[in-house]
Design a protein around this motif. Structure first.
Motif, PDB file in Angstrom:
ATOM      1  N   PRO A 190      -0.799  -7.608  -5.070  1.00  0.00           N
ATOM      2  CA  PRO A 190      -0.776  -6.487  -4.123  1.00  0.00           C
ATOM      3  C   PRO A 190      -1.870  -5.484  -4.444  1.00  0.00           C
ATOM      4  O   PRO A 190      -2.069  -5.110  -5.609  1.00  0.00           O
ATOM      5  N   VAL A 191      -2.601  -5.061  -3.422  1.00  0.00           N
ATOM      6  CA  VAL A 191      -3.669  -4.081  -3.615  1.00  0.00           C
ATOM      7  C   VAL A 191      -3.417  -2.792  -2.830  1.00  0.00           C
ATOM      8  O   VAL A 191      -4.001  -1.753  -3.149  1.00  0.00           O
ATOM      9  N   TRP A 192      -2.594  -2.866  -1.800  1.00  0.00           N
ATOM     10  CA  TRP A 192      -2.236  -1.667  -1.023  1.00  0.00           C
ATOM     11  C   TRP A 192      -0.840  -1.872  -0.461  1.00  0.00           C
ATOM     12  O   TRP A 192      -0.493  -2.992  -0.045  1.00  0.00           O
ATOM     13  N   TRP A 193      -0.042  -0.778  -0.404  1.00  0.00           N
ATOM     14  CA  TRP A 193       1.325  -0.885   0.125  1.00  0.00           C
ATOM     15  C   TRP A 193       1.723   0.457   0.724  1.00  0.00           C
ATOM     16  O   TRP A 193       1.296   1.523   0.296  1.00  0.00           O
TER      17      TRP A 193
ATOM     18  N   THR B 264      -5.406   7.424  -3.582  1.00  0.00           N
ATOM     19  CA  THR B 264      -5.609   8.731  -4.172  1.00  0.00           C
ATOM     20  C   THR B 264      -4.861   8.814  -5.491  1.00  0.00           C
ATOM     21  O   THR B 264      -3.826   8.148  -5.679  1.00  0.00           O
ATOM     22  N   ALA B 265      -5.384   9.624  -6.401  1.00  0.00           N
ATOM     23  CA  ALA B 265      -4.717   9.838  -7.684  1.00  0.00           C
ATOM     24  C   ALA B 265      -3.485  10.713  -7.531  1.00  0.00           C
ATOM     25  O   ALA B 265      -2.718  10.865  -8.478  1.00  0.00           O
ATOM     26  N   PHE B 266      -3.272  11.259  -6.359  1.00  0.00           N
ATOM     27  CA  PHE B 266      -2.172  12.177  -6.111  1.00  0.00           C
ATOM     28  C   PHE B 266      -1.147  11.561  -5.168  1.00  0.00           C
ATOM     29  O   PHE B 266      -0.696  12.186  -4.215  1.00  0.00           O
ATOM     30  N   GLY B 267      -0.798  10.305  -5.418  1.00  0.00           N
ATOM     31  CA  GLY B 267       0.215   9.654  -4.597  1.00  0.00           C
ATOM     32  C   GLY B 267       0.037   8.168  -4.426  1.00  0.00           C
ATOM     33  O   GLY B 267       0.862   7.521  -3.791  1.00  0.00           O
ATOM     34  N   GLY B 268      -1.041   7.592  -4.960  1.00  0.00           N
ATOM     35  CA  GLY B 268      -1.243   6.150  -4.860  1.00  0.00           C
ATOM     36  C   GLY B 268      -1.866   5.744  -3.538  1.00  0.00           C
ATOM     37  O   GLY B 268      -2.715   6.456  -2.987  1.00  0.00           O
ATOM     38  N   PRO B 269      -1.474   4.598  -2.965  1.00  0.00           N
ATOM     39  CA  PRO B 269      -2.017   4.182  -1.667  1.00  0.00           C
ATOM     40  C   PRO B 269      -1.857   5.297  -0.633  1.00  0.00           C
ATOM     41  O   PRO B 269      -0.761   5.857  -0.473  1.00  0.00           O
ATOM     42  N   ALA B 270      -2.952   5.617   0.055  1.00  0.00           N
ATOM     43  CA  ALA B 270      -2.941   6.771   0.960  1.00  0.00           C
ATOM     44  C   ALA B 270      -2.940   6.348   2.426  1.00  0.00           C
ATOM     45  O   ALA B 270      -1.993   6.619   3.163  1.00  0.00           O
ATOM     46  N   ARG B 271      -4.020   5.657   2.848  1.00  0.00           N
ATOM     47  CA  ARG B 271      -4.127   5.267   4.253  1.00  0.00           C
ATOM     48  C   ARG B 271      -4.662   3.845   4.343  1.00  0.00           C
ATOM     49  O   ARG B 271      -5.380   3.376   3.472  1.00  0.00           O
ATOM     50  N   ALA B 272      -4.314   3.199   5.433  1.00  0.00           N
ATOM     51  CA  ALA B 272      -4.831   1.855   5.708  1.00  0.00           C
ATOM     52  C   ALA B 272      -4.894   1.668   7.205  1.00  0.00           C
ATOM     53  O   ALA B 272      -4.121   2.262   7.967  1.00  0.00           O
ATOM     54  N   GLU B 273      -5.824   0.827   7.632  1.00  0.00           N
ATOM     55  CA  GLU B 273      -5.920   0.457   9.039  1.00  0.00           C
ATOM     56  C   GLU B 273      -5.983  -1.060   9.122  1.00  0.00           C
ATOM     57  O   GLU B 273      -6.841  -1.687   8.506  1.00  0.00           O
TER      58      GLU B 273
ATOM     59  N   SER C 249       4.389   2.463  -7.130  1.00  0.00           N
ATOM     60  CA  SER C 249       4.199   1.043  -7.411  1.00  0.00           C
ATOM     61  C   SER C 249       4.518   0.208  -6.170  1.00  0.00           C
ATOM     62  O   SER C 249       5.114   0.710  -5.205  1.00  0.00           O
ATOM     63  N   PRO C 250       4.143  -1.090  -6.173  1.00  0.00           N
ATOM     64  CA  PRO C 250       4.501  -1.951  -5.035  1.00  0.00           C
ATOM     65  C   PRO C 250       6.006  -2.041  -4.812  1.00  0.00           C
ATOM     66  O   PRO C 250       6.451  -2.343  -3.703  1.00  0.00           O
ATOM     67  N   GLN C 251       6.784  -1.755  -5.852  1.00  0.00           N
ATOM     68  CA  GLN C 251       8.249  -1.764  -5.720  1.00  0.00           C
ATOM     69  C   GLN C 251       8.784  -0.399  -5.278  1.00  0.00           C
ATOM     70  O   GLN C 251       9.982  -0.150  -5.356  1.00  0.00           O
ATOM     71  N   ARG C 252       7.888   0.490  -4.846  1.00  0.00           N
ATOM     72  CA  ARG C 252       8.225   1.832  -4.375  1.00  0.00           C
ATOM     73  C   ARG C 252       8.843   2.685  -5.485  1.00  0.00           C
ATOM     74  O   ARG C 252       9.776   3.449  -5.252  1.00  0.00           O
ATOM     75  N   GLN C 253       8.315   2.569  -6.677  1.00  0.00           N
ATOM     76  CA  GLN C 253       8.724   3.407  -7.804  1.00  0.00           C
ATOM     77  C   GLN C 253       7.700   4.530  -7.957  1.00  0.00           C
ATOM     78  O   GLN C 253       6.509   4.283  -8.127  1.00  0.00           O
TER      79      GLN C 253
ATOM     80  N   ARG D 126       7.203   1.755  11.290  1.00  0.00           N
ATOM     81  CA  ARG D 126       7.940   2.101  10.068  1.00  0.00           C
ATOM     82  C   ARG D 126       8.302   0.888   9.214  1.00  0.00           C
ATOM     83  O   ARG D 126       8.978   1.001   8.186  1.00  0.00           O
ATOM     84  N   CYS D 127       7.833  -0.299   9.601  1.00  0.00           N
ATOM     85  CA  CYS D 127       8.022  -1.459   8.730  1.00  0.00           C
ATOM     86  C   CYS D 127       7.119  -1.311   7.502  1.00  0.00           C
ATOM     87  O   CYS D 127       6.077  -0.665   7.543  1.00  0.00           O
ATOM     88  N   GLY D 128       7.523  -1.927   6.414  1.00  0.00           N
ATOM     89  CA  GLY D 128       6.720  -1.889   5.205  1.00  0.00           C
ATOM     90  C   GLY D 128       5.530  -2.817   5.296  1.00  0.00           C
ATOM     91  O   GLY D 128       5.561  -3.835   6.001  1.00  0.00           O
ATOM     92  N   VAL D 129       4.453  -2.471   4.596  1.00  0.00           N
ATOM     93  CA  VAL D 129       3.227  -3.257   4.604  1.00  0.00           C
ATOM     94  C   VAL D 129       2.765  -3.465   3.163  1.00  0.00           C
ATOM     95  O   VAL D 129       2.770  -2.523   2.365  1.00  0.00           O
ATOM     96  N   THR D 130       2.367  -4.687   2.846  1.00  0.00           N
ATOM     97  CA  THR D 130       1.710  -4.986   1.574  1.00  0.00           C
ATOM     98  C   THR D 130       0.485  -5.835   1.854  1.00  0.00           C
ATOM     99  O   THR D 130       0.593  -6.877   2.509  1.00  0.00           O
TER     100      THR D 130
END
Length: 519
Positions: free
Chosen positions: A76-79, A37-46, A427-431, A64-68
């Motif tokens: 990286p395409v989703w995180w 989404t343009a309002f927060g970046g990566p939104a949902r993944a399954e 960003s993928p670096q959580r910025q 709660r582990c991180g996912v990339t």
């Protein structure tokens, strides 16, 4: 709009909760659905995994582990993070989620006495499970309850914490029995702003009373001016000042409000004067709020005392103003004063207990500064947070019990001084970065009749790198040529996108910002 592409080769990387290293899994995990989404970046993944029952049940430990998710070039395409794990074993479903997790709990409550008098709103201290916070991060729940007393509120707080400090499993039945598998439902990091409520009690200072009392000024020299002191505890900028007034005798001369420094407990140097206020609409038979506006917001320093006084623009024994007072002294952050021009002194309002005025003082700040402050308060997982100035100023005061995410979404909807939306990306670096929506008249993308996006240079965009937050135009007709004719076909804003890696199918969403922000 939809399109089909050849599926890409993707890999899924799982990080420990402290981000220190990659988790090695015995069970391959593959992405089945990704959205942005343009309002927060990566939104949902399954993500999906197949294996033996014990291997699948072990995946619950990844909560709660991180996912990339990376493409075939290791880009990286989703995180985000794993929010829920669903394990399906034959006809049984085991579900463990962070949705109900709360490892810090407070209760906001009030109490109605036997005579049906509503008491003050109270807030309990926090009950905290430190071990849970160290494991998953701090996730706070603010409960609201009416007509209870303190023992009730404390018992509710403690029981709620005990029941929600750690994830619990929920058993259910699958709609149809099938192969053993696990589904990992993931959310983008932007959603973690919903884990914390936000409050900012500075930036709005008021005394509504109730309390008896009134004082006339502008009638004679012994009471020419009237005012109120206050002391902000954070840097801010005053924009509006309101007092409850009554017009006596149909006075028509304009009033002004003046902001002063403090000089030994009385008004000192004048820092700013408001725009003139016409009292013709002030009633003579009742009190009404009179709002004074400062053309430029006046900076205030934390810890310094200030005064706001009213200047009636002269004296008239038959046409003057009445100022409502609060003799109950509900406001503890300052005091009221009036100016005796004959004696040259500032004095406390009678009676001797020194009542306050009824007032509202409103400070403002750029909404970007507010978004930044809110994101810092709730952004425990972000490594950096930045926000571009919006040019829109509102009060930073917040006390509605909303989460950081809800407050930020409200600010993003206000947009910028250019009447564009505020967008957000992680960003993928959580910025985390807040920025202005691009100029609609300058789109930088085409959408071909094959439903593929490409740049001005003719570079095709893969569907797993969707152009969210950008404007595009349809190029499938010769009615549109370089440069784009914006009078013929307006650009479309790409607000969201979805992708199914197993089939290569993709879809973009071009909805208005208000709908997307409230989904």
């Amino acid at each position: 709009m939809t399109s089909n592409f050849l599926p890409g080769q993707f890999t899924t990387e799982i990080l420990r909760r402290d981000f220190s290293q990659t988790v090695r899994n015995r069970t391959p995990i593959e992405p089945e659905y990704l959205s942005w989404t343009a309002f927060g970046g990566p939104a949902r993944a399954e993500l999906a995994a197949a294996g033996r029952p014990e291997q699948l049940l072990d995946l619950i430990n990844l909560l709660r582990c991180g996912v990339t998710v990376r493409d075939g070039r290791a880009e990286p395409v989703w995180w985000g993070y794993i929010e829920e794990v669903v394990v399906e074993l034959e006809a049984v479903e085991v579900r463990v989620s962070l949705a109900d997790l709360a490892n810090e709990v407070r209760v906001q409550y009030d109490y109605t006495s036997p005579d049906n008098t509503r008491g003050d709103r109270n807030l309990t201290t926090a009950a905290v499970d430190r071990r849970s916070q160290a494991e998953f991060g701090a996730k706070t729940r603010l409960l609201h309850q009416a007509n209870i007393d303190e023992p009730h509120a404390l018992a509710l707080r403690d029981t709620w914490l005990a029941q929600h400090a750690w994830p619990v499993s929920r058993l259910g039945q699958r709609p149809q029995p099938g192969p053993d598998r696990a589904r990992l439902l993931c959310a983008g990091w932007f959603k973690t702003l919903d884990w914390q409520p936000y409050a900012q009690l500075e930036g709005f200072y008021a005394n509504y009373g109730p309390g008896p009392g009134a004082f006339s000024f502008g009638r004679e020299a012994s009471a020419k001016y009237a005012g109120q002191s206050f002391q902000p505890q954070a840097d801010s900028a005053l924009k509006f000042a309101s007092f409850m007034l009554r017009n006596v005798g149909g006075a028509t001369r304009t009033l002004t409000a003046r902001l002063h420094t403090d000089d030994g407990g009385q008004p000192g140097t004048v820092l700013a004067t408001s725009d003139p206020f016409s009292p013709v609409d002030l009633p003579e038979s009742a009190y009404s709020w009179a709002r004074f506006i400062f053309a430029a917001a006046c900076p205030l320093s934390a810890g310094s005392r200030y005064w706001l006084t009213l200047d009636p623009n002269g004296l008239n024994a038959g046409q003057y103003f009445m100022l409502r007072l609060d003799e109950n002294m509900n406001f503890t952050g300052g005091t009221g004063r009036y100016y005796n021009q004959s004696a040259g002194t500032w004095n406390a309002f009678p009676p001797a207990d020194q009542p306050d005025t009824l007032f509202r003082f409103v400070c403002v700040s750029d909404t970007a500064d507010q978004s930044l402050a809110i994101a810092i308060a709730g952004g425990q997982f972000f490594t950096r947070i930045s926000a571009e100035p919006t040019g829109v100023e509102t009060s930073p005061y917040r006390n509605a019990g909303l989460t950081c995410l809800a407050e930020i979404r409200g600010l993003m909807e206000l947009g910028t001084q250019n009447q564009r939306l505020v967008l957000a990306e992680v960003s993928p670096q959580r910025q985390l970065r807040f920025y202005e929506q691009p100029q609609p008249s300058q789109p930088d993308l085409y959408l071909a009749s094959s439903s593929r996006f490409f740049t001005r240079e003719g570079v095709l965009l893969p569907p797993w790198q969707p152009p969210v937050g950008r404007f595009a135009r349809f190029s499938g007709t010769n009615r549109i040529s370089h440069p784009w004719d914006r009078q013929r076909l307006p650009a479309c804003f790409i607000a969201g996108a979805e992708y199914w890696p197993q089939t290569g199918k993709s879809r973009v969403r071009a909805v208005d910002g208000e709908r997307l922000l409230t989904e």
